[in-house]
Design an enzyme around this catalytic site. Sequence first.
Site, PDB file in Angstrom:
ATOM      1  N   SER A 147       1.160  -1.482  -0.035  1.00 18.92           N
ATOM      2  CA  SER A 147      -0.180  -0.189   0.583  1.00 18.92           C
ATOM      3  C   SER A 147       1.158   1.891   0.249  1.00 18.92           C
ATOM      4  CB  SER A 147      -0.486   0.166   1.447  1.00 18.92           C
ATOM      5  OG  SER A 147      -1.893   1.186   1.418  1.00 18.92           O
ATOM      6  N   TYR A 160      -1.725  -0.326  10.107  1.00 15.35           N
ATOM      7  CA  TYR A 160      -1.592  -0.980   8.867  1.00 15.35           C
ATOM      8  C   TYR A 160      -0.911  -0.354   7.689  1.00 15.35           C
ATOM      9  CZ  TYR A 160      -4.192  -1.252   4.216  1.00 15.35           C
ATOM     10  OH  TYR A 160      -4.449  -1.356   2.996  1.00 15.35           O
ATOM     11  N   LYS A 164       1.980  -3.843   6.171  1.00 14.11           N
ATOM     12  CA  LYS A 164       2.658  -3.536   4.167  1.00 14.11           C
ATOM     13  C   LYS A 164       3.740  -2.687   4.395  1.00 14.11           C
ATOM     14  CE  LYS A 164      -2.137  -4.489   2.759  1.00 14.11           C
ATOM     15  NZ  LYS A 164      -2.417  -5.077   2.469  1.00 14.11           N
TER      16      LYS A 164
HETATM   17  N1  LIG Z   1      -8.416  -0.418  -1.400  1.00 12.31           N
HETATM   18  C1  LIG Z   1      -7.578   0.133  -1.102  1.00 12.31           C
HETATM   19  O1  LIG Z   1      -7.616   1.499  -1.287  1.00 12.31           O
HETATM   20  C2  LIG Z   1      -6.391  -0.313  -1.074  1.00 12.31           C
HETATM   21  C3  LIG Z   1      -5.603   0.673  -0.749  1.00 12.31           C
HETATM   22  C4  LIG Z   1      -3.935  -0.155  -0.943  1.00 12.31           C
HETATM   23  C5  LIG Z   1      -3.788  -1.511  -0.330  1.00 12.31           C
HETATM   24  N2  LIG Z   1      -5.230  -2.399  -0.379  1.00 12.31           N
HETATM   25  C6  LIG Z   1      -4.906  -3.386   0.189  1.00 12.31           C
HETATM   26  O2  LIG Z   1      -5.536  -4.215  -1.122  1.00 12.31           O
HETATM   27  C7  LIG Z   1      -5.914  -5.602  -1.101  1.00 12.31           C
HETATM   28  C8  LIG Z   1      -7.276  -5.769  -1.228  1.00 12.31           C
HETATM   29  O3  LIG Z   1      -8.359  -4.773  -0.647  1.00 12.31           O
HETATM   30  P1  LIG Z   1      -9.814  -4.134  -1.308  1.00 12.31           P
HETATM   31  O4  LIG Z   1     -10.240  -2.957  -0.724  1.00 12.31           O
HETATM   32  O5  LIG Z   1      -9.741  -5.412  -2.018  1.00 12.31           O
HETATM   33  O6  LIG Z   1     -10.440  -4.898   0.108  1.00 12.31           O
HETATM   34  P2  LIG Z   1     -11.733  -5.545   0.171  1.00 12.31           P
HETATM   35  O7  LIG Z   1     -12.419  -5.415   1.633  1.00 12.31           O
HETATM   36  O8  LIG Z   1     -13.024  -5.219  -0.788  1.00 12.31           O
HETATM   37  O9  LIG Z   1     -11.488  -7.135   0.236  1.00 12.31           O
HETATM   38  C9  LIG Z   1     -10.943  -7.753   1.034  1.00 12.31           C
HETATM   39  C10 LIG Z   1     -11.300  -9.705   1.052  1.00 12.31           C
HETATM   40  O10 LIG Z   1     -10.461 -10.123   2.061  1.00 12.31           O
HETATM   41  C11 LIG Z   1     -10.862 -11.500   2.117  1.00 12.31           C
HETATM   42  N3  LIG Z   1     -10.736 -11.752   3.928  1.00 12.31           N
HETATM   43  C12 LIG Z   1     -10.163 -10.582   5.176  1.00 12.31           C
HETATM   44  N4  LIG Z   1      -9.598 -11.505   5.878  1.00 12.31           N
HETATM   45  C13 LIG Z   1      -9.842 -12.702   5.306  1.00 12.31           C
HETATM   46  C14 LIG Z   1      -9.656 -14.038   6.189  1.00 12.31           C
HETATM   47  N5  LIG Z   1      -8.675 -14.191   7.322  1.00 12.31           N
HETATM   48  N6  LIG Z   1      -9.166 -15.054   5.181  1.00 12.31           N
HETATM   49  C15 LIG Z   1      -9.858 -14.829   3.775  1.00 12.31           C
HETATM   50  N7  LIG Z   1     -10.342 -13.872   2.955  1.00 12.31           N
HETATM   51  C16 LIG Z   1     -10.553 -12.719   3.540  1.00 12.31           C
HETATM   52  C17 LIG Z   1     -12.190 -10.117   2.501  1.00 12.31           C
HETATM   53  O11 LIG Z   1     -13.680 -11.315   2.970  1.00 12.31           O
HETATM   54  C18 LIG Z   1     -12.438  -9.816   1.119  1.00 12.31           C
HETATM   55  O12 LIG Z   1     -13.140 -10.590   0.351  1.00 12.31           O
HETATM   56  C19 LIG Z   1      -5.880  -5.767   0.793  1.00 12.31           C
HETATM   57  O13 LIG Z   1      -4.246  -6.027   1.518  1.00 12.31           O
HETATM   58  C20 LIG Z   1      -6.058  -3.779   1.031  1.00 12.31           C
HETATM   59  O14 LIG Z   1      -4.693  -4.327   2.032  1.00 12.31           O
HETATM   60  C21 LIG Z   1      -6.295  -1.856  -0.722  1.00 12.31           C
END
Ligand SMILES: NC(=O)c1ccc[n+]([C@@H]2O[C@H](COP(=O)([O-])OP(=O)(O)OC[C@H]3O[C@@H](n4cnc5c(N)ncnc54)[C@H](O)[C@@H]3O)[C@@H](O)[C@H]2O)c1
Length: 256
Positions: A147, A160, A164
């Site tokens: 991230s 967080y 990361k």
């Molecule tokens: N959305 C953003 O702005 C953003 C920015 C930087 C990084 N990220 C990273 O990208 C990745 C995806 O994020 P997103 O925004 O798509 O999130 P999201 O919440 O839409 O999806 C995350 C998924 O992970 C699954 N999950 C969580 N805990 C779990 C577990 N214990 N076992 C199995 N599955 C599990 C959830 O059920 C969900 O379907 C993450 O690692 C997040 O930290 C997101």
Amino acid sequence: MNVLRHPLDLNGRRFLVTGAASGISLATSQLLSQLGGRVIAVDANAEGLSRAVASFEGPGHDSRCLDLRKVEQIPSWLSEMASAGGTLSGVVHAAGLSCIQPIRLLEPSWYRDVLLVNTEAALALARGFQPKRVAHPSGGSVVFLASVMALVGSPGAAAYGMTKGAIIGLVKSLSVELAAKKIRVNCVAPGFVKTPMFDRISALWDTEQRARVEAEHPLGLGEPADIANAIAFLLADTGRWVTGSVLVVDGGYTAH
Ligand SMILES: NC(=O)c1ccc[n+]([C@@H]2O[C@H](COP(=O)([O-])OP(=O)(O)OC[C@H]3O[C@@H](n4cnc5c(N)ncnc54)[C@H](O)[C@@H]3O)[C@@H](O)[C@H]2O)c1
């Protein structure tokens, strides 16, 4: 006749994608299926998983409802998947949890699961992927989700950012250690992307804060497909000479 393969063509390759029920990972799984790849979609959300798999293109996809906090079990899960359906060409770890809390309230109970899912599961997935019986003999690609919060600071993002930042450390060492096995290891560092995770975080913001965050991204907020494209690039032959990298995909968030 020698038929030239498009470098983004994933036909005949199988990928494990975690978090596939939602957001970035759902968009990534859909894109991999469109590029000809077969996806093993993993998530803890069974209902979301069924919906996700129904949206993939082409045949041969699979899903597993697994709780990635059970990190000790992850290597044997990969081993079973390879025995059941064949070796894997790559792993994407995009399951994740957010954690926004000021340091004065940051008890370990707030970030235990976040560290397990975001970071320790990544290490366990790489461990599970690298044996000969799991990774395809021609090599493989591992992509983690970091991230921008691993690269720049933000109030309330200490835990967080810790999970990361550790992903970047993992990528550096694993890429060197696994190169001899033809396994590449990279991560993508997104800015704010419009996903259910973002919706949950931004629900706590007022209009002013939302406008400020949007303005911090010169190209605007990201779409899940923007990150999926970067992940596909790293998985496919387009990324064949890329390892140990942090691919920042953030609409310019860290450019200023
Ligand atoms: N959305 C953003 O702005 C953003 C920015 C930087 C990084 N990220 C990273 O990208 C990745 C995806 O994020 P997103 O925004 O798509 O999130 P999201 O919440 O839409 O999806 C995350 C998924 O992970 C699954 N999950 C969580 N805990 C779990 C577990 N214990 N076992 C199995 N599955 C599990 C959830 O059920 C969900 O379907 C993450 O690692 C997040 O930290 C997101």
